[in-house]
Design an enzyme around this catalytic site. Structure first.
Site, PDB file in Angstrom:
ATOM      1  N   ASN A 105       0.813  -1.216   0.000  1.00  0.00           N
ATOM      2  CA  ASN A 105       0.000   0.000   0.000  1.00  0.00           C
ATOM      3  C   ASN A 105       0.850   1.271   0.000  1.00  0.00           C
ATOM      4  OD1 ASN A 105       0.936  -0.019   2.567  1.00  0.00           O
ATOM      5  ND2 ASN A 105      -1.054  -0.326   3.545  1.00  0.00           N
ATOM      6  N   LYS A 142      -4.812 -17.854   0.364  1.00  0.00           N
ATOM      7  CA  LYS A 142      -4.761 -16.423   0.016  1.00  0.00           C
ATOM      8  C   LYS A 142      -5.765 -16.091  -1.082  1.00  0.00           C
ATOM      9  CE  LYS A 142      -1.241 -15.245   2.615  1.00  0.00           C
ATOM     10  NZ  LYS A 142      -1.319 -14.214   3.658  1.00  0.00           N
TER      11      LYS A 142
END
Lengths: 330, 330
Positions: free
Chosen positions: B29, B146
């Site tokens: 991020n 995931k």
């Protein structure tokens, strides 16, 4: 790869003379052709095939930079961007280009390292995400000509004209509209100095994929991405010039350059001086499209450096470098 | 960038002592957050912000490898692949990962080179498309966990089960289905030796983006891509170990590691031994999710190398390396 038993009994012999430094430019269709099914298996099979020849070249002791086009692949990335426009903010073309350097570089380095490994050659192979500086004042930006991405209906094109005011479109009779972008001349490969140092230490380097990500230099010297398509043969010629390569090799589908292709007077050309290549280009005797820019970039490299360029098929690489195949310019 | 007048009067002073070699891991991020608009302008602004701090670190004379996550970006690439499935043959996840190394690497190298340039520092910056070897026998492949890519309806999931028999799915209550992939442990960063040599010559190197493209080694020693997600902190710890980095720096959003986060007994941790970090992880006092793997990878690096890891915010980089901020492990 240190864990596996090595398939070759001994490392491949290396030439003891000063190694040749070569920039070898692969066509975008070395990995994906318009007629292919486009699966990863087909792309990797094509990559394996091309890289087996490059591995042989590395085995002669040459220091090799591999450059490549990205034609169909970057087109597909743009089509995916446009198809998902309502779901995910689309990225500009120059990011699609950078993405393609990652994906294609990965395939090529994997194929090449595997081919080298099977020959008992542990030369490292890396891919550098490469930027190519172009001028924002390049006249190409005034008249963009390179179509990229999907075909649009009249309505889609109108909507895009509103949301992407910087885009230009061309009408394609019977198929609607396509975006067109400029193809400016490369001024400098930003990562060339590092590429040169990597080659000097025997690291095979894949670089300038798709001609490199186009960047412009602002007044303060900072670089910024710009939507454009850079001819990979011109980018390769610039890279070869910057790293002082001994030769530029441009791979193509034809065995040699032909003058008057498809005419009764068609003739294969074995050798041209840089001047002769320029004259031939001006005479109009060369096929337009892909051969023209290849010959022009080769002639520019030869004229600029006093060294020579070779244009040949990938399977003729050895013979062409020995002067027995392909077309030599310079 | 040689043409422009250089904004700084003189090159930034460099330390005369032996330079520290650092691997600095950025979160996915750092470039794109779930709450962002996702435009290239926002991504580049975030990249510029993070890289200004890295440029300062390079300015101290440190030899820096930058690694980074690719979370939201590779997710978007997968969503685009799926949205265009009927138009263009989709690429496997590992190619989406390689694409993201190209796109994100380009943004980061552009931002970092610009930040260095504005400081009068012409250190070259490159991005290497990086492969990470994992074991096909990693237990993670037996139970993929995931989630990646878009949400699917029951019908879409059924169709994909037929067309992509190797895929696993997880049910997301109220939202349908999502594909899940394994997150195996990295065994080796293929390009680590070259990364080490690049750092030694003062080339800032961006590598192991998204943890690197996952590859498995076949019986004959050849490598092949495999669909998986590699934890970028574990990949960074492996890279730091292979290149014998002096320290591993893992950037995070929190100023320090906290035990008992959100409880009355919450406390900030300034220092842990590798053993102490292991004990803390086992005690369950650490937030699960992102902090756990960061501490585990840091402790593994410290235990394996006898060197230390630092976990901190990007804006605390200098202070954390001087022991005045963040959490030191080892």
């Amino acid at each position: 790869m240190t864990e596996a038993a090595h398939p070759a009994a001994a490392p491949a012999p290396r030439s003891s003379s000063v190694p040749m430094t070569l920039v070898v430019a692969l066509g975008g269709n070395a990995m994906l052709r318009r007629s292919d099914d486009g699966t990863i298996e087909t792309q990797l099979a094509r990559s394996d095939e091309a890289m087996a020849h490059i591995a042989r070249l590395v085995g002669t002791g040459a220091h090799v930079a591999v450059t490549h086009g990205n034609g169909p692949v970057v087109g597909n990335i743009v089509i995916r961007n446009e198809a998902a426009r309502e779901l995910v903010t689309p990225m500009p073309l120059y990011i699609a280009g950078a993405d393609s350097e990652g994906g294609l570089g990965f395939m090529l380095q994997l194929s090449l390292a595997n081919a080298l490994w099977m020959r008992g050659d542990e030369s490292p192979v890396v891919t550098l995400v490469t930027e190519t500086v172009v001028s924002a004042d390049d006249p190409a930006f005034e008249r963009p000509t390179k179509p990229i991405g999907p075909y649009y209906t009249d309505e889609q094109a109108d909507a895009l004209r509103a949301s992407e005011p910087a885009w230009s479109f061309t009408s394609v009779p019977g198929s609607g509209w396509r975006r067109v972008v400029a193809s400016p001349k490369p001024l400098r490969i930003v990562q060339a100095p590092v590429i040169g140092r990597l080659l000097a230490t025997g690291t095979v380097t894949i670089a300038a994929g798709g001609g490199g990500v186009p960047v412009c230099e602002a007044a303060d010297g900072q670089l910024h991405g710009i939507d454009a398509v850079i001819d990979k043969d011109w980018a390769s010629a610039m890279l070869a010039t910057q790293i002082e390569a001994d030769a530029l090799v441009i791979l193509m589908e034809s065995d040699r350059v032909y003058a008057g292709w498809g005419t009764p007077g068609q003739r294969a050309i074995e050798h041209l001086t840089a001047q002769g290549a320029g004259d031939l280009l001006e005479s109009g005797a060369l096929e337009e499209g892909s051969i023209g820019p290849k010959v022009a970039a080769s002639a520019w490299f030869a004229a600029t450096t006093g060294r020579h360029a070779v244009m040949c098929r990938v399977e003729d690489l050895d013979d062409a470098l020995a002067g027995r195949a392909g077309t030599r310019i310079g």
